[in-house]
Scaffold this motif. Structure first.
Motif, PDB file in Angstrom:
ATOM      1  N   LEU A  72      32.250  -3.326 -26.958  1.00  0.00           N
ATOM      2  CA  LEU A  72      33.200  -2.214 -26.858  1.00  0.00           C
ATOM      3  C   LEU A  72      32.816  -1.082 -27.807  1.00  0.00           C
ATOM      4  CD1 LEU A  72      35.893  -0.876 -26.047  1.00  0.00           C
ATOM      5  CD2 LEU A  72      36.994  -2.262 -27.822  1.00  0.00           C
ATOM      6  N   ILE A  73      32.502  -1.439 -29.045  1.00  0.00           N
ATOM      7  CA  ILE A  73      32.131  -0.436 -30.049  1.00  0.00           C
ATOM      8  C   ILE A  73      30.887   0.329 -29.603  1.00  0.00           C
ATOM      9  CG2 ILE A  73      31.226  -0.201 -32.407  1.00  0.00           C
ATOM     10  CD1 ILE A  73      33.167  -2.585 -33.109  1.00  0.00           C
ATOM     11  N   ALA A  74      29.917  -0.383 -29.047  1.00  0.00           N
ATOM     12  CA  ALA A  74      28.696   0.273 -28.573  1.00  0.00           C
ATOM     13  C   ALA A  74      29.000   1.303 -27.493  1.00  0.00           C
ATOM     14  CB  ALA A  74      27.723  -0.774 -28.045  1.00  0.00           C
ATOM     15  N   THR A  95      24.759  -2.740 -34.224  1.00  0.00           N
ATOM     16  CA  THR A  95      23.972  -1.584 -33.803  1.00  0.00           C
ATOM     17  C   THR A  95      22.889  -1.968 -32.788  1.00  0.00           C
ATOM     18  OG1 THR A  95      22.635  -1.791 -35.819  1.00  0.00           O
ATOM     19  CG2 THR A  95      24.410  -0.149 -35.824  1.00  0.00           C
ATOM     20  N   PHE A  96      22.526  -3.246 -32.731  1.00  0.00           N
ATOM     21  CA  PHE A  96      21.621  -3.675 -31.656  1.00  0.00           C
ATOM     22  C   PHE A  96      22.310  -3.515 -30.301  1.00  0.00           C
ATOM     23  CE2 PHE A  96      20.105  -7.075 -28.793  1.00  0.00           C
ATOM     24  CZ  PHE A  96      18.823  -6.597 -28.586  1.00  0.00           C
ATOM     25  N   GLU A  97      23.593  -3.885 -30.218  1.00  0.00           N
ATOM     26  CA  GLU A  97      24.335  -3.682 -28.972  1.00  0.00           C
ATOM     27  C   GLU A  97      24.402  -2.201 -28.626  1.00  0.00           C
ATOM     28  OE1 GLU A  97      25.242  -6.133 -26.975  1.00  0.00           O
ATOM     29  OE2 GLU A  97      24.374  -7.493 -28.455  1.00  0.00           O
ATOM     30  N   PHE A  98      24.582  -1.371 -29.642  1.00  0.00           N
ATOM     31  CA  PHE A  98      24.580   0.079 -29.456  1.00  0.00           C
ATOM     32  C   PHE A  98      23.220   0.553 -28.945  1.00  0.00           C
ATOM     33  CE2 PHE A  98      23.453   4.065 -31.799  1.00  0.00           C
ATOM     34  CZ  PHE A  98      24.184   4.958 -31.029  1.00  0.00           C
ATOM     35  N   ALA A  99      22.130   0.014 -29.495  1.00  0.00           N
ATOM     36  CA  ALA A  99      20.789   0.389 -29.049  1.00  0.00           C
ATOM     37  C   ALA A  99      20.579   0.065 -27.571  1.00  0.00           C
ATOM     38  CB  ALA A  99      19.741  -0.319 -29.908  1.00  0.00           C
ATOM     39  N   LEU A 120      12.175  -2.841 -30.325  1.00  0.00           N
ATOM     40  CA  LEU A 120      11.675  -3.414 -29.082  1.00  0.00           C
ATOM     41  C   LEU A 120      12.588  -3.099 -27.902  1.00  0.00           C
ATOM     42  CD1 LEU A 120      10.473  -6.884 -30.429  1.00  0.00           C
ATOM     43  CD2 LEU A 120       9.022  -5.019 -29.591  1.00  0.00           C
ATOM     44  N   GLU A 121      13.886  -3.074 -28.159  1.00  0.00           N
ATOM     45  CA  GLU A 121      14.842  -2.749 -27.091  1.00  0.00           C
ATOM     46  C   GLU A 121      14.689  -1.300 -26.643  1.00  0.00           C
ATOM     47  OE1 GLU A 121      17.751  -3.238 -24.252  1.00  0.00           O
ATOM     48  OE2 GLU A 121      16.814  -4.796 -25.491  1.00  0.00           O
TER      49      GLU A 121
END
Length: 244
Positions: A72-74, A95-99, A120-121
């Motif tokens: 949700l935050i992402a 922040t990985f989810e955001f990325a 990598l993402e």
């Protein structure tokens, strides 16, 4: 299923059918999901306990903690990113989810990050330019730390920083438990025009060892809950962005 395999090291499909009293279709679906999350290893006839040492597994387990809140935050945070932006993204599961959302929803980003998995993402989108900070690899966080990394961040300037934290005390700032992670995130914030804090509500109103980014440096807190409490404590200039 995960608890059972961690106790026994190996579980066959037949054992799971008896112990869990579910169909083989359900078992195979759950096996695939756990394997995809790097929480177990799929082998012939069943699953085995994954070695607790590999950093990929440790990071995967952190990603699954408060996973819905992080997702949700992402989605909320992406609204502060435009095509072509130059941004910092720190090393954290949030922040990985955001990325991941950045990779899907935005193009031509110039990203500086201390996270191996984030780098990598983001390169999965060929329009992005990604700078991975150099230094010592911290395996349990899949991040880069140390004096070389700290110096590199010090010499860079970007438009926006998207950071998370170990804990957040809204009348003081963000906190970390690793000193080098703390320095890197502080310098990311210092060298950005705007700072966005991505933090789930389980981390709010808590302190850890190292005060990292003072609340005065933060432009917006993007979270999933405890909104009224945050608004009451945060400086007026800090925007609270939230969803349910």
């Amino acid at each position: 299923m995960l608890e059972l395999v961690n106790e026994r090291d190996f579980l066959s499909i037949d054992e799971m059918k008896k112990l869990l009293n579910v169909s083989e279709i359900t078992i195979r679906r759950d096996m695939k999901e756990l394997n995809d999350r790097a929480l177990v290893q799929k082998v012939y006839g069943g699953i085995k306990k994954i070695d607790s040492n590999p950093p990929e597994a440790q990071f995967a387990q952190r990603r699954m903690s408060h996973a819905n809140e992080k997702a949700l935050i992402a989605k909320l945070a992406i609204e502060f990113v435009e095509d072509g932006d130059t941004i910092f993204i720190d090393a954290s599961s949030t922040t990985f989810e955001f990325a991941k959302v950045c990779r899907e929803k935005r193009n031509n980003l110039h990203v500086v990050t201390s996270s191996l998995v984030t780098a990598l993402e983001l390169i999965k989108n060929p329009t992005n330019t990604v700078t991975l900070i150099g230094g010592i690899i911290r395996a349990d966080n899949m991040s880069v730390i140390g004096t070389t990394a700290e110096k590199m961040v010090e010499d860079l300037n970007v438009e926006k920083a998207f950071i998370s934290c170990r804990t957040f005390e809204p009348d003081e700032g963000t906190f970390e438990t690793n000193p080098s992670e703390s320095v890197i995130k502080r310098k990311m914030a210092d060298n950005s025009n705007k700072v966005y804090l991505l933090v789930d509500s389980s981390k709010l109103f808590k302190k850890a060892t190292f005060l990292t980014v003072p609340v005065e440096k933060i432009n917006a807190v993007i979270t999933d809950g405890k909104v009224d409490e945050l608004i009451n404590v945060l400086p007026k200039k800090v925007k609270v962005v939230h969803g349910v």
